[in-house]
Design a protein around this motif. Structure first.
Motif, PDB file in Angstrom:
ATOM      1  N   ALA A 123       0.892  -1.172   0.100  1.00 54.16           N
ATOM      2  CA  ALA A 123       0.158  -0.121   0.052  1.00 54.16           C
ATOM      3  C   ALA A 123       0.924   1.157  -0.140  1.00 54.16           C
ATOM      4  O   ALA A 123       1.955   1.229   0.306  1.00 54.16           O
ATOM      5  CB  ALA A 123      -0.893   0.011   1.326  1.00 54.16           C
ATOM      6  N   ARG A 124       0.245   2.330  -0.437  1.00 57.19           N
ATOM      7  CA  ARG A 124       0.938   3.600  -0.638  1.00 57.19           C
ATOM      8  C   ARG A 124       1.504   4.091   0.956  1.00 57.19           C
ATOM      9  O   ARG A 124       2.641   4.464   1.057  1.00 57.19           O
ATOM     10  CB  ARG A 124      -0.020   4.450  -0.981  1.00 57.19           C
ATOM     11  N   ALA A 125       0.749   3.819   1.973  1.00 58.69           N
ATOM     12  CA  ALA A 125       1.077   4.034   3.383  1.00 58.69           C
ATOM     13  C   ALA A 125       2.462   3.493   3.760  1.00 58.69           C
ATOM     14  O   ALA A 125       3.325   3.776   4.450  1.00 58.69           O
ATOM     15  CB  ALA A 125      -0.099   3.772   4.308  1.00 58.69           C
ATOM     16  N   GLN A 126       2.494   2.052   3.185  1.00 59.75           N
ATOM     17  CA  GLN A 126       3.671   1.239   3.737  1.00 59.75           C
ATOM     18  C   GLN A 126       4.720   1.895   2.919  1.00 59.75           C
ATOM     19  O   GLN A 126       6.172   1.963   3.519  1.00 59.75           O
ATOM     20  CB  GLN A 126       3.387  -0.113   3.482  1.00 59.75           C
ATOM     21  N   ARG A 127       4.547   2.345   1.784  1.00 61.88           N
ATOM     22  CA  ARG A 127       6.007   2.680   0.829  1.00 61.88           C
ATOM     23  C   ARG A 127       6.289   3.993   1.294  1.00 61.88           C
ATOM     24  O   ARG A 127       7.484   4.521   1.414  1.00 61.88           O
ATOM     25  CB  ARG A 127       5.448   2.825  -0.662  1.00 61.88           C
ATOM     26  N   LEU A 128       5.197   4.848   1.828  1.00 62.89           N
ATOM     27  CA  LEU A 128       5.871   6.219   2.491  1.00 62.89           C
ATOM     28  C   LEU A 128       6.419   6.136   3.653  1.00 62.89           C
ATOM     29  O   LEU A 128       7.405   6.821   4.063  1.00 62.89           O
ATOM     30  CB  LEU A 128       4.277   7.034   2.692  1.00 62.89           C
ATOM     31  N   THR A 129       6.009   5.005   4.581  1.00 64.96           N
ATOM     32  CA  THR A 129       6.595   4.858   5.511  1.00 64.96           C
ATOM     33  C   THR A 129       8.139   4.402   5.744  1.00 64.96           C
ATOM     34  O   THR A 129       9.230   4.858   6.261  1.00 64.96           O
ATOM     35  CB  THR A 129       6.177   3.786   6.605  1.00 64.96           C
ATOM     36  N   ARG A 130       8.263   3.562   4.723  1.00 65.37           N
ATOM     37  CA  ARG A 130       9.631   3.165   4.336  1.00 65.37           C
ATOM     38  C   ARG A 130      10.563   4.119   3.704  1.00 65.37           C
ATOM     39  O   ARG A 130      11.685   4.425   4.257  1.00 65.37           O
ATOM     40  CB  ARG A 130       9.517   2.013   3.320  1.00 65.37           C
ATOM     41  N   ALA A 131      10.020   5.075   2.840  1.00 72.19           N
ATOM     42  CA  ALA A 131      10.935   6.045   2.258  1.00 72.19           C
ATOM     43  C   ALA A 131      11.148   7.121   3.074  1.00 72.19           C
ATOM     44  O   ALA A 131      12.123   7.792   3.382  1.00 72.19           O
ATOM     45  CB  ALA A 131      10.045   6.528   0.884  1.00 72.19           C
ATOM     46  N   LEU A 132      10.117   7.506   4.014  1.00 68.61           N
ATOM     47  CA  LEU A 132      10.315   8.409   5.229  1.00 68.61           C
ATOM     48  C   LEU A 132      11.213   7.971   6.035  1.00 68.61           C
ATOM     49  O   LEU A 132      12.177   8.748   6.522  1.00 68.61           O
ATOM     50  CB  LEU A 132       9.129   9.041   5.808  1.00 68.61           C
ATOM     51  N   ARG A 133      11.026   7.100   6.623  1.00 68.23           N
ATOM     52  CA  ARG A 133      12.023   6.277   7.617  1.00 68.23           C
ATOM     53  C   ARG A 133      13.665   6.362   7.062  1.00 68.23           C
ATOM     54  O   ARG A 133      14.636   6.728   7.766  1.00 68.23           O
ATOM     55  CB  ARG A 133      11.745   5.035   7.779  1.00 68.23           C
ATOM     56  N   ASP A 134      13.597   5.951   5.967  1.00 74.16           N
ATOM     57  CA  ASP A 134      15.191   5.765   5.355  1.00 74.16           C
ATOM     58  C   ASP A 134      15.620   7.135   5.213  1.00 74.16           C
ATOM     59  O   ASP A 134      16.806   7.543   5.436  1.00 74.16           O
ATOM     60  CB  ASP A 134      15.038   5.107   3.967  1.00 74.16           C
ATOM     61  N   ALA A 135      14.671   8.417   4.707  1.00 76.11           N
ATOM     62  CA  ALA A 135      15.365   9.640   4.587  1.00 76.11           C
ATOM     63  C   ALA A 135      15.474  10.410   5.992  1.00 76.11           C
ATOM     64  O   ALA A 135      16.587  10.961   6.186  1.00 76.11           O
ATOM     65  CB  ALA A 135      14.127  10.496   3.901  1.00 76.11           C
ATOM     66  N   LEU A 136      14.755  10.052   6.973  1.00 78.26           N
ATOM     67  CA  LEU A 136      14.865  10.390   8.070  1.00 78.26           C
ATOM     68  C   LEU A 136      16.387   9.932   9.065  1.00 78.26           C
ATOM     69  O   LEU A 136      17.008  10.641   9.469  1.00 78.26           O
ATOM     70  CB  LEU A 136      13.777  10.271   9.161  1.00 78.26           C
ATOM     71  N   HIS A 137      16.283   8.852   8.700  1.00 82.72           N
ATOM     72  CA  HIS A 137      17.681   7.999   9.325  1.00 82.72           C
ATOM     73  C   HIS A 137      18.885   8.878   8.721  1.00 82.72           C
ATOM     74  O   HIS A 137      19.885   8.954   9.401  1.00 82.72           O
ATOM     75  CB  HIS A 137      17.662   6.601   9.059  1.00 82.72           C
ATOM     76  N   GLY A 138      18.888   8.746   7.187  1.00 82.82           N
ATOM     77  CA  GLY A 138      19.848   9.665   6.810  1.00 82.82           C
ATOM     78  C   GLY A 138      20.333  10.949   7.280  1.00 82.82           C
ATOM     79  O   GLY A 138      21.350  11.378   7.556  1.00 82.82           O
ATOM     80  N   VAL A 139      19.353  11.550   7.590  1.00 76.85           N
ATOM     81  CA  VAL A 139      19.331  13.078   7.687  1.00 76.85           C
ATOM     82  C   VAL A 139      19.923  13.165   9.397  1.00 76.85           C
ATOM     83  O   VAL A 139      20.815  13.825   9.660  1.00 76.85           O
ATOM     84  CB  VAL A 139      18.112  13.896   7.976  1.00 76.85           C
ATOM     85  N   LEU A 140      19.339  12.159  10.321  1.00 75.03           N
ATOM     86  CA  LEU A 140      19.860  12.087  11.583  1.00 75.03           C
ATOM     87  C   LEU A 140      21.295  11.799  11.941  1.00 75.03           C
ATOM     88  O   LEU A 140      22.004  12.026  12.893  1.00 75.03           O
ATOM     89  CB  LEU A 140      18.719  11.384  12.324  1.00 75.03           C
ATOM     90  N   THR A 141      21.559  10.637  10.946  1.00 75.81           N
ATOM     91  CA  THR A 141      22.748  10.205  10.985  1.00 75.81           C
ATOM     92  C   THR A 141      23.760  11.312  10.688  1.00 75.81           C
ATOM     93  O   THR A 141      24.987  11.454  11.198  1.00 75.81           O
ATOM     94  CB  THR A 141      22.939   9.095  10.046  1.00 75.81           C
ATOM     95  N   ARG A 142      23.666  12.048   9.607  1.00 81.75           N
ATOM     96  CA  ARG A 142      24.436  13.113   9.245  1.00 81.75           C
ATOM     97  C   ARG A 142      24.599  14.239  10.440  1.00 81.75           C
ATOM     98  O   ARG A 142      25.673  14.849  10.649  1.00 81.75           O
ATOM     99  CB  ARG A 142      24.055  13.743   8.050  1.00 81.75           C
ATOM    100  N   LEU A 143      23.366  14.514  11.136  1.00 77.59           N
ATOM    101  CA  LEU A 143      23.524  15.400  12.112  1.00 77.59           C
ATOM    102  C   LEU A 143      24.198  14.932  13.436  1.00 77.59           C
ATOM    103  O   LEU A 143      24.960  15.788  13.980  1.00 77.59           O
ATOM    104  CB  LEU A 143      22.023  15.861  12.625  1.00 77.59           C
TER     105      LEU A 143
END
Length: 236
Positions: free
Chosen positions: A99-119
Protein backbone atom coordinates in the motif's frame (compact mmCIF):
# COMPACT_ATOMS: atom_id res chain seq x y z
CA UNK A 1 60.67 24.72 32.77
CA UNK A 2 59.80 25.42 29.16
CA UNK A 3 57.63 23.11 27.09
CA UNK A 4 60.58 22.16 24.89
CA UNK A 5 62.72 21.28 27.90
CA UNK A 6 59.90 19.18 29.36
CA UNK A 7 59.47 17.39 26.03
CA UNK A 8 63.17 16.60 25.76
CA UNK A 9 63.28 15.21 29.31
CA UNK A 10 60.16 13.06 28.90
CA UNK A 11 60.47 9.41 27.95
CA UNK A 12 58.78 7.72 24.99
CA UNK A 13 55.55 6.74 26.78
CA UNK A 14 55.02 10.23 28.19
CA UNK A 15 55.62 11.76 24.76
CA UNK A 16 53.16 9.29 23.21
CA UNK A 17 50.48 10.20 25.77
CA UNK A 18 51.09 13.89 25.10
CA UNK A 19 50.73 13.36 21.34
CA UNK A 20 47.49 11.42 21.85
CA UNK A 21 46.08 14.24 23.97
CA UNK A 22 47.17 16.80 21.38
CA UNK A 23 45.44 14.83 18.61
CA UNK A 24 42.28 14.51 20.71
CA UNK A 25 42.30 18.23 21.43
CA UNK A 26 42.73 19.23 17.79
CA UNK A 27 40.08 16.82 16.52
CA UNK A 28 37.73 17.76 19.35
CA UNK A 29 37.92 21.48 18.66
CA UNK A 30 37.50 20.94 14.92
CA UNK A 31 34.34 18.92 15.57
CA UNK A 32 33.07 21.44 18.14
CA UNK A 33 33.46 24.40 15.79
CA UNK A 34 32.03 22.51 12.82
CA UNK A 35 29.02 21.15 14.70
CA UNK A 36 28.31 24.50 16.34
CA UNK A 37 28.02 26.03 12.87
CA UNK A 38 25.99 23.10 11.55
CA UNK A 39 23.48 23.06 14.40
CA UNK A 40 23.16 26.84 14.43
CA UNK A 41 22.22 26.78 10.75
CA UNK A 42 19.90 23.82 11.27
CA UNK A 43 18.09 25.47 14.18
CA UNK A 44 17.62 28.65 12.15
CA UNK A 45 16.56 26.89 8.93
CA UNK A 46 14.13 24.31 10.31
CA UNK A 47 11.24 26.67 11.22
CA UNK A 48 11.55 28.45 7.87
CA UNK A 49 11.62 25.14 6.01
CA UNK A 50 8.48 23.89 7.72
CA UNK A 51 6.67 27.16 7.03
CA UNK A 52 7.74 27.10 3.38
CA UNK A 53 6.57 23.51 2.99
CA UNK A 54 3.09 24.04 4.38
CA UNK A 55 2.62 27.15 2.26
CA UNK A 56 3.51 25.33 -0.97
CA UNK A 57 0.68 24.13 -3.26
CA UNK A 58 2.20 20.68 -3.89
CA UNK A 59 5.26 18.55 -3.21
CA UNK A 60 7.15 19.63 -6.31
CA UNK A 61 6.72 23.30 -5.45
CA UNK A 62 7.64 22.58 -1.83
CA UNK A 63 10.87 20.85 -2.88
CA UNK A 64 11.76 23.78 -5.13
CA UNK A 65 11.08 26.25 -2.34
CA UNK A 66 13.08 24.27 0.21
CA UNK A 67 16.19 24.45 -1.94
CA UNK A 68 16.50 28.10 -0.93
CA UNK A 69 15.98 27.56 2.82
CA UNK A 70 17.22 24.08 3.72
CA UNK A 71 20.99 24.65 3.82
CA UNK A 72 21.62 21.55 5.95
CA UNK A 73 19.20 19.32 3.97
CA UNK A 74 16.92 18.56 6.91
CA UNK A 75 13.44 18.58 5.36
CA UNK A 76 14.22 18.38 1.65
CA UNK A 77 15.31 14.69 1.63
CA UNK A 78 12.00 13.64 3.18
CA UNK A 79 9.99 15.75 0.74
CA UNK A 80 11.91 14.29 -2.19
CA UNK A 81 11.39 10.76 -0.85
CA UNK A 82 7.66 11.35 -0.36
CA UNK A 83 7.34 12.86 -3.83
CA UNK A 84 9.09 9.86 -5.37
CA UNK A 85 6.55 7.55 -3.72
CA UNK A 86 3.64 9.77 -4.75
CA UNK A 87 4.72 9.69 -8.40
CA UNK A 88 5.81 6.06 -8.35
CA UNK A 89 4.20 3.61 -10.75
CA UNK A 90 3.99 -0.13 -10.17
CA UNK A 91 6.69 -2.02 -12.07
CA UNK A 92 6.31 -5.44 -10.48
CA UNK A 93 9.21 -5.01 -8.05
CA UNK A 94 9.06 -5.25 -4.29
CA UNK A 95 9.90 -1.54 -4.07
CA UNK A 96 6.51 -0.65 -5.56
CA UNK A 97 4.59 -3.45 -3.86
CA UNK A 98 2.30 -2.83 -0.93
CA UNK A 99 0.00 0.00 0.00
CA UNK A 100 0.98 3.63 -0.45
CA UNK A 101 1.12 4.12 3.33
CA UNK A 102 3.65 1.32 3.69
CA UNK A 103 5.85 2.68 0.91
CA UNK A 104 5.66 6.17 2.41
CA UNK A 105 6.68 4.83 5.81
CA UNK A 106 9.68 3.06 4.33
CA UNK A 107 10.81 6.03 2.23
CA UNK A 108 10.37 8.60 5.01
CA UNK A 109 12.07 6.36 7.56
CA UNK A 110 15.13 5.92 5.34
CA UNK A 111 15.31 9.64 4.56
CA UNK A 112 14.92 10.57 8.23
CA UNK A 113 17.62 8.12 9.29
CA UNK A 114 19.99 9.62 6.74
CA UNK A 115 19.36 13.14 8.03
CA UNK A 116 19.78 12.15 11.68
CA UNK A 117 22.95 10.17 10.97
CA UNK A 118 24.47 13.21 9.31
CA UNK A 119 23.43 15.50 12.18
CA UNK A 120 24.82 13.16 14.83
CA UNK A 121 28.20 12.81 13.16
CA UNK A 122 30.98 13.84 15.54
CA UNK A 123 29.10 13.09 18.74
CA UNK A 124 30.90 9.76 19.15
CA UNK A 125 34.27 11.46 18.81
CA UNK A 126 33.37 14.05 21.46
CA UNK A 127 32.11 11.35 23.81
CA UNK A 128 35.25 9.29 23.28
CA UNK A 129 37.53 12.26 23.91
CA UNK A 130 35.61 13.27 27.02
CA UNK A 131 35.68 9.74 28.44
CA UNK A 132 39.26 8.73 27.65
CA UNK A 133 41.34 11.94 27.77
CA UNK A 134 41.47 12.08 31.61
CA UNK A 135 42.73 8.50 31.73
CA UNK A 136 45.35 9.16 29.07
CA UNK A 137 46.52 12.15 31.12
CA UNK A 138 46.50 10.05 34.30
CA UNK A 139 48.57 7.39 32.57
CA UNK A 140 51.10 10.04 31.59
CA UNK A 141 51.19 11.34 35.16
CA UNK A 142 51.66 7.93 36.75
CA UNK A 143 54.34 6.97 34.30
CA UNK A 144 56.03 10.35 34.68
CA UNK A 145 56.16 9.97 38.46
CA UNK A 146 57.52 6.46 38.09
CA UNK A 147 60.17 7.71 35.67
CA UNK A 148 61.11 10.59 37.99
CA UNK A 149 61.43 8.32 41.03
CA UNK A 150 63.55 5.88 39.09
CA UNK A 151 65.89 8.67 37.99
CA UNK A 152 66.15 9.97 41.56
CA UNK A 153 66.90 6.48 42.82
CA UNK A 154 69.89 6.32 40.50
CA UNK A 155 71.42 9.56 41.79
CA UNK A 156 74.54 9.44 43.91
CA UNK A 157 72.91 11.42 46.71
CA UNK A 158 72.30 9.32 49.79
CA UNK A 159 69.15 11.23 50.72
CA UNK A 160 66.52 12.65 48.37
CA UNK A 161 65.19 16.04 49.44
CA UNK A 162 61.66 17.32 48.96
CA UNK A 163 62.90 19.91 46.48
CA UNK A 164 64.42 17.18 44.33
CA UNK A 165 61.15 15.24 44.36
CA UNK A 166 58.72 18.13 43.90
CA UNK A 167 60.06 19.23 40.53
CA UNK A 168 59.67 15.94 38.61
CA UNK A 169 56.34 15.13 40.27
CA UNK A 170 54.97 18.57 39.43
CA UNK A 171 56.04 18.15 35.83
CA UNK A 172 54.31 14.76 35.69
CA UNK A 173 51.06 16.26 36.99
CA UNK A 174 50.95 18.48 33.90
CA UNK A 175 49.68 15.44 31.98
CA UNK A 176 46.64 15.14 34.25
CA UNK A 177 45.84 18.81 33.73
CA UNK A 178 46.24 18.36 29.97
CA UNK A 179 43.84 15.41 30.00
CA UNK A 180 41.22 17.44 31.85
CA UNK A 181 41.73 20.38 29.50
CA UNK A 182 40.91 18.09 26.58
CA UNK A 183 37.99 16.30 28.25
CA UNK A 184 36.05 19.22 29.75
CA UNK A 185 35.29 21.10 26.48
CA UNK A 186 34.43 17.81 24.75
CA UNK A 187 31.94 16.80 27.47
CA UNK A 188 30.33 20.24 27.62
CA UNK A 189 29.99 20.35 23.83
CA UNK A 190 28.61 16.80 23.69
CA UNK A 191 25.89 17.59 26.22
CA UNK A 192 25.02 20.93 24.63
CA UNK A 193 24.86 19.50 21.13
CA UNK A 194 22.83 16.56 22.42
CA UNK A 195 20.07 18.85 23.66
CA UNK A 196 19.91 20.68 20.34
CA UNK A 197 19.92 17.40 18.40
CA UNK A 198 17.10 15.99 20.53
CA UNK A 199 14.93 19.02 19.77
CA UNK A 200 15.66 18.90 16.04
CA UNK A 201 15.07 15.14 15.94
CA UNK A 202 11.67 15.52 17.62
CA UNK A 203 10.62 18.20 15.14
CA UNK A 204 11.76 16.14 12.14
CA UNK A 205 9.98 13.02 13.39
CA UNK A 206 6.80 15.04 13.86
CA UNK A 207 7.09 16.45 10.36
CA UNK A 208 7.67 12.98 8.88
CA UNK A 209 4.53 11.71 10.63
CA UNK A 210 2.47 14.67 9.40
CA UNK A 211 3.76 14.22 5.87
CA UNK A 212 2.89 10.53 5.89
CA UNK A 213 -0.63 11.21 7.15
CA UNK A 214 -1.08 13.89 4.50
CA UNK A 215 -0.16 11.59 1.62
CA UNK A 216 -1.17 8.15 2.88
CA UNK A 217 -4.75 8.50 1.59
CA UNK A 218 -3.55 8.72 -2.00
CA UNK A 219 -3.23 12.46 -2.33
CA UNK A 220 -0.11 14.02 -3.82
CA UNK A 221 -0.29 17.26 -1.90
CA UNK A 222 -1.40 19.43 -4.81
CA UNK A 223 -5.08 18.58 -4.46
CA UNK A 224 -5.09 18.16 -0.69
CA UNK A 225 -7.48 20.58 1.00
CA UNK A 226 -5.86 23.49 2.75
CA UNK A 227 -7.63 22.55 5.96
CA UNK A 228 -5.90 19.16 5.98
CA UNK A 229 -2.49 20.76 5.61
CA UNK A 230 -3.23 23.25 8.36
CA UNK A 231 -4.47 20.47 10.64
CA UNK A 232 -1.32 18.42 10.07
CA UNK A 233 0.82 21.50 10.67
CA UNK A 234 -0.96 22.27 13.92
CA UNK A 235 -0.43 18.68 15.07
CA UNK A 236 3.28 19.14 14.47
Amino acid sequence: MSLLAWWLKADALTQLAALVLLAMSVMGWVVILWKARQLRRASADLPRCLAAFWQAPDLAAAAQSLEHFDREALVLPMVVAANSVATQTADGSLATAGARAQRLTRALRDALHGVLTRLQWGQVLLATAGATAPFVGLLGTVWGIHHALRVLAQTSSAQVTLAQLAGPVGEALVMTAAGLAVAIPAVLAYNGFGRVLARIEAELEGFALDLRELLADGGRGASAPAASAETAHSNF
